[in-house]
Design a protein around this motif. Structure first.
Motif, PDB file in Angstrom:
ATOM      1  N   LYS A 137       2.968   5.524 -10.318  1.00 26.16           N
ATOM      2  CA  LYS A 137       1.771   5.334  -9.234  1.00 26.16           C
ATOM      3  C   LYS A 137       1.370   3.722  -9.171  1.00 26.16           C
ATOM      4  O   LYS A 137       1.196   3.057 -10.049  1.00 26.16           O
ATOM      5  N   GLY A 138       1.201   3.187  -7.824  1.00 25.28           N
ATOM      6  CA  GLY A 138       0.518   2.043  -7.787  1.00 25.28           C
ATOM      7  C   GLY A 138      -0.853   1.751  -8.491  1.00 25.28           C
ATOM      8  O   GLY A 138      -1.689   2.968  -8.724  1.00 25.28           O
ATOM      9  N   ASN A 139      -1.179   0.617  -8.624  1.00 28.81           N
ATOM     10  CA  ASN A 139      -2.433   0.185  -9.196  1.00 28.81           C
ATOM     11  C   ASN A 139      -3.615   0.025  -8.294  1.00 28.81           C
ATOM     12  O   ASN A 139      -4.783   0.384  -8.655  1.00 28.81           O
ATOM     13  N   TRP A 143      -0.943   0.781  -2.464  1.00 32.70           N
ATOM     14  CA  TRP A 143       0.372   1.014  -2.840  1.00 32.70           C
ATOM     15  C   TRP A 143       0.484   2.671  -3.626  1.00 32.70           C
ATOM     16  O   TRP A 143      -0.055   2.879  -4.599  1.00 32.70           O
ATOM     17  N   GLN A 146       4.948   1.659  -7.307  1.00 28.35           N
ATOM     18  CA  GLN A 146       5.081   0.491  -7.829  1.00 28.35           C
ATOM     19  C   GLN A 146       6.683   0.385  -8.433  1.00 28.35           C
ATOM     20  O   GLN A 146       7.292   1.029  -8.840  1.00 28.35           O
ATOM     21  N   GLY A 147       7.071  -0.928  -8.138  1.00 29.68           N
ATOM     22  CA  GLY A 147       8.719  -1.209  -8.523  1.00 29.68           C
ATOM     23  C   GLY A 147       9.034  -1.873  -9.863  1.00 29.68           C
ATOM     24  O   GLY A 147      10.046  -2.194 -10.135  1.00 29.68           O
ATOM     25  N   GLY A 148       7.899  -2.247 -10.647  1.00 27.35           N
ATOM     26  CA  GLY A 148       8.333  -3.080 -11.757  1.00 27.35           C
ATOM     27  C   GLY A 148       8.767  -2.117 -13.074  1.00 27.35           C
ATOM     28  O   GLY A 148       9.085  -2.835 -13.963  1.00 27.35           O
ATOM     29  N   LYS A 176       7.782  -8.264  -0.548  1.00 23.90           N
ATOM     30  CA  LYS A 176       7.370  -7.451  -1.595  1.00 23.90           C
ATOM     31  C   LYS A 176       8.335  -6.025  -1.634  1.00 23.90           C
ATOM     32  O   LYS A 176       8.389  -5.468  -0.630  1.00 23.90           O
ATOM     33  N   GLN A 178       7.725  -3.579  -3.133  1.00 22.33           N
ATOM     34  CA  GLN A 178       6.674  -2.291  -3.164  1.00 22.33           C
ATOM     35  C   GLN A 178       6.545  -1.870  -1.735  1.00 22.33           C
ATOM     36  O   GLN A 178       6.509  -0.753  -1.706  1.00 22.33           O
ATOM     37  N   ASN A 182       7.383   1.991  -0.514  1.00 18.97           N
ATOM     38  CA  ASN A 182       6.413   2.843  -0.010  1.00 18.97           C
ATOM     39  C   ASN A 182       6.939   3.125   1.319  1.00 18.97           C
ATOM     40  O   ASN A 182       6.554   4.416   1.710  1.00 18.97           O
ATOM     41  N   GLN A 205       0.242   6.905 -14.603  1.00 20.23           N
ATOM     42  CA  GLN A 205       0.199   5.670 -15.226  1.00 20.23           C
ATOM     43  C   GLN A 205      -0.234   6.102 -16.638  1.00 20.23           C
ATOM     44  O   GLN A 205      -1.401   6.756 -16.510  1.00 20.23           O
TER      45      GLN A 205
END
Length: 206
Positions: A137-139, A143, A146-148, A176, A178, A182, A205
């Motif tokens: 999940k995004g920070n 978002w 997340q794609g990292g 981005k 991201q 999304n 996370q």
């Protein structure tokens, strides 16, 4: 030692010495083979793979996005080295990530919690044949994903990567990845289950 190294060396050093990861580490790079040859002198199971020239897009406005397209070929790149033939799950991690503690239990916990590997394709109902890829999940609230970092099932996740690349190639000015992830998530919510070919699983996370 890690703080005195470049990104790749720092990543590998922390994965081995802090993360205690013993498996294959594969670096995608267009650098000459000798650039990272020294790493193989102090660790096993280190592989560099050069993406094929045809996978580099010159149509994107931003060079960074052209490079991010390589993420969508990760599973195909595993086929370029026979040492990776037995790999079933691939953990993609951006190279700027630093490990601070042992990761084996974390990986095993994620695979168990989200049924990764042995249940990535649903075998019943209208979702038969549904591919999945797992992302955190995004920070921030902006978002949802997340794609990292992502976990990919070699047998089933490729349709999701193909879909991600489809969004990249139709949004050539986007900076981005991201944003595109999304968009994928939002579009998934609009489709009927019978029309879905890929599902992005949002992991908490750790």
């Amino acid at each position: 030692k890690a703080t005195q190294s470049t990104l790749v060396e720092r990543f590998v050093w922390s994965a081995r010495n802090k993360g205690e990861f013993k498996g294959y580490i594969v670096v995608l790079t267009n650098a000459p083979a000798e650039r990272y040859a020294a790493i193989a002198n102090w660790t096993d199971n280190f592989i560099t793979i050069k993406p094929p020239e045809e996978h580099f897009s010159r149509e994107h406005t931003h060079l960074e996005m052209a490079r991010k397209r390589f993420k969508t070929y990760v599973l195909e790149y595993l086929n370029l080295d026979s040492r990776l033939n037995s790999v079933k799950l691939a953990y993609y991690l951006d190279v700027d990530i630093i490990f601070g503690s042992p990761m084996q239990r974390v990986f095993e916990g994620l695979e168990e919690k989200y049924q990764i590997g042995h249940a990535s394709i649903q075998e019943s109902g209208s979702n038969k044949g549904l591919a999945k890829m797992w992302m955190f999940k995004g920070n921030i609230d902006k978002w949802s994903i997340q794609g990292g970092q992502m976990i990919l099932d070699r047998a089933t996740s490729q349709p999701c990567l193909d879909r991600w690349r489809w969004y990249m190639d139709r949004n050539l000015e986007e900076l981005k990845d991201q944003v595109l992830l999304n968009m994928m998530v939002d579009d998934e919510k609009k489709l009927k289950k019978s029309a879905l070919t890929c599902k992005i699983v949002a992991m908490d996370q750790e």
